[in-house]
Structure formats: C-alpha cells, structure tokens
Write an enzyme that holds these catalytic residues in place. Structure first.
Site, PDB file in Angstrom:
ATOM      1  N   GLU A 178      -1.150  17.475  -0.575  1.00 15.11           N
ATOM      2  CA  GLU A 178      -2.315  17.483  -1.458  1.00 15.11           C
ATOM      3  C   GLU A 178      -3.487  16.729  -0.866  1.00 15.11           C
ATOM      4  O   GLU A 178      -3.350  15.947   0.073  1.00 15.11           O
ATOM      5  CB  GLU A 178      -1.966  16.987  -2.860  1.00 15.11           C
ATOM      6  CG  GLU A 178      -1.642  15.529  -2.970  1.00 15.11           C
ATOM      7  CD  GLU A 178      -1.238  15.132  -4.395  1.00 15.11           C
ATOM      8  OE1 GLU A 178      -1.508  13.998  -4.752  1.00 15.11           O
ATOM      9  OE2 GLU A 178      -0.665  15.961  -5.144  1.00 15.11           O
ATOM     10  N   HIS A 209      -3.235  13.232  -8.717  1.00 22.10           N
ATOM     11  CA  HIS A 209      -2.526  11.971  -8.512  1.00 22.10           C
ATOM     12  C   HIS A 209      -3.371  10.806  -8.029  1.00 22.10           C
ATOM     13  O   HIS A 209      -4.507  10.962  -7.634  1.00 22.10           O
ATOM     14  CB  HIS A 209      -1.409  12.189  -7.502  1.00 22.10           C
ATOM     15  CG  HIS A 209      -0.356  13.093  -8.016  1.00 22.10           C
ATOM     16  ND1 HIS A 209      -0.038  14.260  -7.399  1.00 22.10           N
ATOM     17  CD2 HIS A 209       0.426  13.020  -9.108  1.00 22.10           C
ATOM     18  CE1 HIS A 209       0.912  14.867  -8.079  1.00 22.10           C
ATOM     19  NE2 HIS A 209       1.210  14.145  -9.114  1.00 22.10           N
TER      20      HIS A 209
END
Lengths: 612, 426
Positions: free
Chosen positions: A234, A276
């Site tokens: 990510e 996140h």
C-alpha cells in the site's frame, strides 16, 4: 519445523487475553483440518484471581478444556512446546506483555493484534526480537494462516468462508498483505484462481510492523511447498522498495504477483488519511504508482489495476501448472462442525423449551419493567411502595386505598421490640459476629405458626367460615369442638375490651372509611362479641385484624374467588409480615453492629438446671 | 491513528517545557502569542496579558501547518505591536492559495523578533532501526536548494544520546559546538521521549549572547502515544486538519457520527457533481475501489471517498447511506447521463451482511423517487456471513422500487462492478 516456517500442524499457541470467540474459531479450524491436537495450549488472563482456571471449548461436538493462567511466566513454564503467543492485549498493555514474551525462552513468534501501539514501542519490540531471534507479526493485524495447519485468532472469518476459500488444506500460494481487512477477500480470490493459499499473513498497517512484507516473502521463497507469491502493498512508507531490491538481487526468484493500493491518491485532497497508519505518501517514491512501477521494472508481475489482479494471479498459476512446477493436489471433504446453538436459533433451525415462566417483570429492555410498567415511570410519577408491591405481587395497578392499606400493614408489622423471637434471634446472631444476611435470615426463620403465623391462620379460618356460610356462633363452636384450637387472631396477652389495642383501632377505622365492603371484619367483630363475653381479653388482636382486613381488601379489588384462593395459597399475607418485620430486624442488627456488641450468652440465672 | 502534524506554537511550547530537563543551560524567552479568528476581537486584552508584545520588535506568521510562508509574503518581521495588530486584522480570515491549496488564514503566531547573523538547520526523522539527525550550517528558506550541504547522522535505536559522539559527525562548528551540541542532544531526547516522529527547526538562531532560539518549527507526533503523555501533552496538543481542508455539512455530520460510535464512518467529498459515488465497507476495500475507479479512467467522475466498517448500527448505516444518496442527487447530471452508486466491499470477517444491508435498503427505499429521477444505477458487490440473504434483500428492493440494482456476490471479482460501469458508459 524449518526456520522459514512459523507454524505447522503441531504448532500450539498461548493466547494472551480471554478471547473466547477467537479461541473457539481457532479450535474449529483445527478440527476441520483434522489436526491431532488443538492449536491453543493455554490462555492468559491477568485479571484472574486464581492461578489456574479452565476454559471450555468445543472440539467438534464434544467439549475440551484449555487452562487459563494468570501470568505469562506460568503459562510458558507449563507449556514449553507452545512457541507462539497471540497477544490480544489492548494498545495500553500490548507493549509490556509482548516485551515479556520476547524474553521467554520458548516463545518464538509473537502476534500483536492491538491497533494504536506507539511507533517507539514497536521499534523497541523489533530491536529486542532481532536480538533474541524472534519473529513478530503485527501490531494492528488480524494475523495469518497456514492452510490446513494453523490459524491465528480471527483470521479468515467464519468457518463457511474458510471452507469456501479452501483454507482447510494447503495450496501453493504464499500471500502477504498489509491490510487485514482485505485478507478474506484475497484468500477467497486466490482460491478461485489457483489451488489456494499455502500461507497467508497480514503484517498490519502500521509504519513499523514487527515483520515486513519482505520478511514473509523471503520465508515463502525458501519454503519449497510455496510455488508462487502474491503480495498486496500500500501507499506510504518504503517497505515495498525492499522487495524491489530483493527482486533485483534475485533473493526472490519465485513468480511474485503484486499490487500496491492507493493509486487514487493523486485525485484525493492532500493530507487525507487513506486507510492505515502507515498509508500516507510523504514523498513521490512513497506513492502507489511509483512503487508499482518499480516493482514491475524489477520483475514482479504487476497488473494495470487491481481489477486485473485476479487474471494475473490465474495466468501465473496456470503457467506454473503447465511447467509442471505445480502438481494437482488431493482435496478432501472437511469434517462438518455442528452449528452453534445460538446461531441455529437465530436461523430458526432449532427450538428449545424454556424452563421457567416469569409473568411479573422483564429486564431485557432499556429499563426494567414491573408488570409492564417501566421503572422510569414509577420513579418519575413518584409511585408508592404499595404500588410497586401491587405490580410485583398482585400483577395489578392497585387503587390508592389498597396501596395505603399495604403500606399501613408494613408499618404496623415493622417492629415489635427486641424480645420477640425474630428480633431476638437477629440480635443474637448479629452479636455472634455474623453478617447482615445471616442475622436477618436467622430472625426470619422464626416466623411461622407461633410467631407471626396468626395473621395467615386468621385469614384462613375466617375465610373458611365465610365460605361455609357459618354464623359467628357456629364458627366459635366449630373451632372449639371440631378443630379444638383457639381461634387464630383472637386474644391478647395484655390488651382487652377496656384497654383496646390502638393498632387494631386504627386498622378498623381505615377499613370502615376506605373499603366499600368489609364482610370479614364485620364477621370477625361479631365473633369478638361472642368471645369477649367469655373473657375480656379475647379480643380481635392485631395479627387477626391484619389477616382479616387483608381479605376485605381483596374483596374490594377485581379478583375472582379463584384468584383470591391463589393469593392466599401463595403466602402473600405471610410475605407482608416478613417484609414489614425485616425492616425492624435489620434495625436491630444495625443497632447491635453499630455498638460492636459482643457475643450474647444467656445468663445462667435465666436457666433452670435440673437433673430430672 | 498515526503521525499527526501539530501547530508550531504547540511544538515550541512542548520544547520549551521539556528541553530544560535535558539541557539545563538552555534559556528560552517563552514568549508565544497565538491570535486566531476567535480571539482576534479581544486582541487588546491579549496584548495586555502579554506585556512583551509592546516592549519588543515582533514576528508574526501563520500557524496552520503550511510552509513557505516567507515566499508567500505572509511573514511580518521586526514590527511593532501596532503594525502587528494591523497585519493580523488585515490577514485574518482572508483566503490564500499556498501551493495548490486554498484556505482561510485563521491562526497567527506572534513572537519576539530575534536579530541574528547565522541560521542553522536541524531536523530529526525516524526509521525502523533508528533515527536520523539532519544538520546544516545553512538553514533557512533555501534549505531544499542546499540539501546537499546537510549532514545526516544515523542514531541507532535505543542508544543513550548523551554518550553518543555527535561532535565528530557534525561539520566543524568550532566553539559554537559548546552550545549547539548539547542543544541538539537535548532536543533529540525531547524528540524521543515525547514521541515526535518528525521535528524540524528551520532555522534556529544563535544570538549575540549565545542563546539558541528556534525560529521556525515544524513537527509531527505519534498520536497513538497520547496515553503516555497525559502530563506533557495535556490540553495543549491538538491535531488540526491541514490548511485548506474545509468540510461540508455532510462531512461534518458523518464525522460527528463517527466520533460517537466504536464503528468507523468516513466521508470526503471529491467532486460534488461527480456521477460515480461509493459506499464501501472496510478501509482496505474502499481504497481499492477508489483506485480502480481512477485507474479505469473515472477519477474525475468520482463523487466521494469513504468507508464504513466496524459493525455500525442499522440506524447509522442508514444515515450514512442517506447522506451519500442526497449528495449524489444534489446536482442533476448533464444531459440526463446515468449516475452510479457502488455499494461495495470485500468478504467480511464477521459482519452480518443482511443486518448492515437493512440500513442501506431503508435509505434506498425512502429515496427511491429521487434515485430514479437522477437516473441512478446501483451496483452491489459484497460477501461475508449471511451474504445470500443480504444480497437477496437488496435485490428485492430493486424489484420493488424499480431502481436498477445490479447485485453480485463473492464469485464476482471485487472491482468488476467498476468495469461493468465502464462498459455501461461505453
């Protein structure tokens, strides 16, 4: 177990935190994988009082127990072969407990579930783990799975999903991602396009995960059972460049299908936190596009968008199959796990008779109700104790006169001095150093035929008289000649016609003023006329008057004859006496306790010692 | 939860209170005054409470998490209090464009003006196995241009900085090292102990009487460590949103809802007139949907970014769905073109799909006319516990209301619905 493996079919874990659902899910997984032993060796619950307790789990349809210990040190001492600690401690305590586990000899892998561990703490854990040759998965992770062997906590969701994703037996794919939220999706998607997962790990979305994407890819690379790698990275951080580096140095040679999410960051407002903790692209090379490009250049198989991820995975798998690197695997029918009772009930598959019928109250809603009246209403409308007793004892909203009558009875019976058996017993027990409950019970236990019992006896016999339509004279004779007992409720030790009992007078006045009809009192007064002609103290006493006027109260309410029978049968009248007198008995107990009164011993001079 | 930027004033106050513990020789003027859009009306009272404002020459500059303030002509230097007042009232609440961000100026930091000859640069960053000290003798606004003159010193994690040989690793600063080295070491200890993740003093100055003064400070701290710093962070540390981030009523409403519950509800509006809107379960999946929409060429049409997760109640899910439906129906689409709502998600762990879909279907049913009028096509893709019943529920709502609802389960690739929308557009 090889150094590149963290878990196999014999791995056992210690679970920190009493996570009964996660534990059952792990053990259910073990069962469908046909493991020999459950994967949970022990549980640690620091708040537990005892050193060891036991937790029950289902193993298929039978139950087994798992020990629960208070501390990590006892758990590892008792289970030296358990080399995994799954730490469910909160972000406040996960650091200390993980650090403790890192310093044990036997724990090799620690999984930290908690989200929100300070980065400084994570970095210290990483340092200690490296120094002690330990492995950390997490923080902020759901965990991971070795198909057919070992499952961390809540990984892979429900059993249904585990079966659909073929996780009960090993496939050929090693999968690692940051996000745990996408792992179920990926396990299933991979199972749809390949022979399934061999091992899957979510390293967690923090900036400093205990183990990185690359750490796991390297393990997968070394593991000969894993034939291809899938990785979901990510945006943010630079961990993916370590993979790029490993690819170019040929530390990774197995086909790696990889996608880095967050390519849309370019169309999002700057500073928007995307997913996140680690997912914030600080510089150009931390963007998802830069990483995808670098990975592709280094030899990873990178789709054009996530939408083609499945096709690339399938293509890669089919290639390996064609090359003979992947052999067909033998599947099996996993054993069925019986459905949990509460789920079956929810789905309407089973029903179970209840054991108890309760008709007076319900505490399942926002506020408890007494005979459908909410406690809030009772408080807000300042309802009386008599009203509450009406709801709970008679299942009725009693009219004012009945509420007042009941409260009057409670007041009249509240106390009768220290010498009567109830108060005396309560005092003696309290002075023996016993607690409130014991002292009160000891007093209450004396209530019966000779103490307090006249109330319900009077009600019983006078009721019989009226039901049998006896005349007062017939009743007096019946009691004397047939039953051969004194009439309960008639007679007083001191009081007499000339010296009437004020309590009786007040009760009678209240009844005459407030009850529309009072056949029992009328009858009883006729009886009293007859008995007082024999002796002037054979008057209607307070116990008798309470019993009798209570019957009159019932006559004035909307009770049928059968319902009145039930009220009498269920000892409601006795209840009023017990309730009232408990007030007084507790008063005596408090009185003695306040004084710290010592043990009571009956004086010798009150006892006649005799040889006869 | 992550690294969060804090105001310059907050960073300076934290340094002012903590640094003397590690560098006892350090003296700081402690003169910081924040004028914001709320207290500016009482500016005279503020000045009275801070008598130094009238006694010294002043610096005033925005304190809203953006840099390059000098280049944007937003710094007042060497002014007296009257000029400062004028500057504040002239700039406060006016709209500026910094980089490509447009926003309102709402906070101005006022400090004493420090005459100095030389500007130094120091910053600290973290990495997996340690921290890096970045130092330069040439600090100031041209630091990026002079980045090659910056010395980078790796400090291994967990070492005691006091016994670390910093001197030999720094460029030769002669006897200035007597002040600068203990300052950097002390500052580094504050950085570590107070869970900073980034701290930059650009520049700090050394005055004629050898006092070190941080002039411009930029800082991020690790907000997950807040529970360790109740004493030092207390009420002084806020986590402001970045400059230029303004929120619509809808975004504020969803954020309030989010803060109220243990569940997560997030919403950012990207393009109010966009034709593709998403309501995706889960943070990971929402990123992937957003990516795919952009990657397949519809980034410009994307109305929102957001996600819901953590088992929100039926009521909250309904409010969330309702908010998105209202937003996407706010502006008529050009030439009656189709609009799309993606109700997406991966395969849930334990969330009952049917239960969460109740809230969504309620919102759809209540807004059925609006959705039809706006030519909204709904694409659903989801898996997880009770998925069959959940997907059936939403399919039936389509039949009942006449809204075209296309329903897909786990056997359809998660982002396939985006591809299907692309095909529908072509």
């Amino acid at each position: 177990m090889k150094d590149y493996e963290l878990f196999d079919r014999n791995t056992q874990a210690i679970i920190y935190g009493y996570q009964s659902d996660a534990i059952q899910r792990m053990v259910d997984f073990d069962y469908v994988c046909r493991r020999q032993k459950p994967s949970v060796a022990a549980i640690i619950q620091p708040t537990q009082t005892s050193a060891i307790a036991y937790h029950k789990v289902f193993w298929g349809s039978t139950e087994i127990v798992i020990p629960i210990y208070k501390t990590i040190s006892i758990a590892v001492a008792k289970h030296p072969t358990a080399d995994v600690l799954i730490n469910f401690a909160s972000f406040r305590s996960a650091f200390e407990t993980s650090l403790e586990a890192l310093h044990t000899k036997t724990i090799r892998t620690i999984v930290i579930i908690a989200e929100g561990i300070p980065e400084k703490h994570s970095r210290l854990l990483i340092k200690v783990a490296e120094e002690n040759n330990k492995f950390i998965i997490g923080p902020a992770t759901v965990g991971g799975i070795v198909a057919g062997a070992f499952k961390i906590g809540n990984t892979a969701g429900t059993l249904e999903n585990i079966i659909l994703s073929k996780l009960y037996r090993p496939g050929s794919v090693g999968f690692v991602s940051k996000s745990g939220g996408m792992s179920n999706e990926m396990y299933f998607m991979i199972a749809q396009n390949t022979d399934g997962i061999r091992e899957g790990v979510a390293v967690g979305g923090d900036r400093y995960p205990g183990s990185t994407l690359l750490d796991h890819l390297i393990r997968f690379e070394k593991n000969p059972s894993i034939k291809m790698l899938v990785c979901l990275g990510e945006i943010g951080g630079t961990d993916e460049y370590a993979i790029v580096d490993a690819l170019s140095k040929e530390n990774i040679t197995k086909p790696l299908v990889m996608w880095v999410t967050g390519t849309a960051a370019r169309i999002l407002p700057k500073g928007l936190q995307f997913g996140h903790a680690g997912a914030m692209a600080g510089s150009e090379n931390e963007t998802a596009e830069a990483k995808n490009r670098a990975l592709k250049d280094a030899g990873a198989i990178v789709p054009n968008s996530y939408n083609d991820f499945d096709k690339k995975i399938k293509e890669t798998f089919e290639n390996l199959k064609k090359q003979g690197i992947i052999q067909p695997i033998e599947d099996f029918e996993p054993p069925q796990i019986p459905i949990d009772f509460k789920d079956a009930v929810k789905q309407g598959l089973v029903r179970r008779p209840t054991d108890v019928v309760v008709t007076i109250s319900d505490d399942r809603g926002d506020i408890p109700t007494f005979s459908k009246v909410g406690l809030d209403e009772i408080i807000e409308k300042n309802k009386s104790i008599g009203y509450v007793i009406g709801l709970l004892w008679f299942k009725r909203k009693l009219p004012d006169f009945a509420q007042q009558f009941i409260e009057m009875v409670i007041k009249l019976t509240a106390d009768h001095g220290p010498a009567v058996s109830g108060a005396h017993n309560a005092i003696v027990t309290a002075r023996a150093g016993k607690d409130l409950m014991s002292s009160l019970s000891s007093g209450i236990l004396t209530i019966g035929p000779r103490f307090g019992g006249a109330i319900s006896d009077a009600a019983r016999y006078f009721r019989e008289a009226l039901l049998k339509k006896m005349s007062p004279q017939e009743f007096v004779s019946y009691m004397k000649n047939v039953l051969k007992i004194n009439i309960p409720g008639i007679g007083h030790r001191i009081k007499s016609i000339e010296n009437p009992d004020v309590r009786v007078k007040l009760l009678k006045e209240f009844v005459f003023q407030n009850f529309k009809k009072h056949p029992y009192l009328d009858f009883a007064l006729e009886v009293e006329k007859l008995t007082t002609t024999k002796r002037n103290n054979l008057i209607l006493n307070v116990d008798g008057c309470i019993g009798i006027t209570f019957l009159d109260m019932l006559e004035n309410l909307d009770f049928t004859a059968e319902e009145i029978e039930d009220v009498i049968y269920s000892e409601t009248l006795n209840g009023l006496f017990v309730l009232g007198r408990s007030i007084g008995m507790m008063g005596h107990i408090f009185d003695q306790k306040r004084q710290r009164a010592g043990l009571y011993r009956q004086p010798w001079d009150e006892i006649l010692f005799s040889d006869s | 939860m992550a690294q969060k930027s804090i105001y310059e004033a907050a960073a300076k106050r934290l340094i002012a209170s903590e640094l003397p513990k590690y560098y006892t020789g350090w003296k700081y003027h402690n003169k910081l005054l924040v004028i914001d859009s709320e207290n500016i009306d009482d500016i005279d009272t503020l000045i009275k409470k801070n008598p130094w404002v009238k006694q010294e020459k002043l610096v005033a500059k925005p304190d809203q998490l953006f840099g390059k303030r000098g280049k944007a002509n937003l710094i007042l230097l060497g002014a007296n209090w009257n000029e400062m007042k004028e500057f504040c009232s002239a700039k406060m609440n006016s709209v500026f464009e910094i980089g490509n961000l447009k926003g309102k100026l709402e906070r101005i930091l006022v400090e004493p003006f420090i005459p100095h000859d030389q500007e130094f640069y120091v910053s600290f960053t973290t990495h997996r196995h340690g921290d890096t000290i970045h130092f330069s003798l040439e600090g100031g606004i041209f630091i990026e241009e002079n980045w090659d003159k910056v010395t980078h010193i790796n400090v291994p994690f967990g070492i005691d900085i006091r016994s670390f040989d910093l001197k030999s690793k720094l460029p030769d600063i002669g006897k200035l090292g007597e002040f600068i080295i203990p300052f950097i070491k002390g500052l580094y200890q504050v950085f570590v102990d107070q869970d900073f993740t980034f701290l930059e003093l650009n520049p700090f100055a050394l005055t004629k009487i050898n006092e070190i003064v941080p002039l411009d400070v930029k800082a991020r701290i690790d907000d997950t460590a807040a529970f360790l710093h109740g004493d030092t962070w207390g009420n002084t540390i806020e986590f402001p949103v970045g400059f230029g981030q303004e929120f619509s009523d809808e975004e504020i409403r969803i954020r309030e809802l989010d803060e109220k519950t243990g569940a997560s509800l997030k919403l950012r509006i990207l393009n109010p007139k966009g034709r593709i809107w998403t309501m995706v379960a889960g943070g990971g999946a929402s990123v992937v949907y957003t990516d795919t929409i952009a990657d397949l060429g519809f980034g410009g049409e994307l109305g929102n970014y957001g996600e819901y997760s953590g088992n929100p109640t039926q009521e909250h899910t309904e409010i969330y769905a309702h908010t998105i439906i209202n937003l996407m129906c706010k502006y008529p689409s050009p030439k009656g073109k189709l609009k799309y709502l993606i109700i997406g998600g991966g395969i849930a762990n334990f969330t009952d799909i049917k239960a969460t879909f109740f809230g969504i279907t309620n919102a759809i049913t209540k807004s059925a006319e609006k959705l039809k009028k706006n030519n909204v096509q709904i694409y659903v893709r989801r898996g997880g516990p009770n998925e069959k019943a959940g997907l059936e529920l939403i399919r039936k709502v389509g039949e009942k209301t006449g809204i075209p609802i296309h329903v897909y389960d786990r056997y359809t690739h998660m982002t396939k619905v985006v591809e299907l929308i692309k095909q529908a557009e072509e």
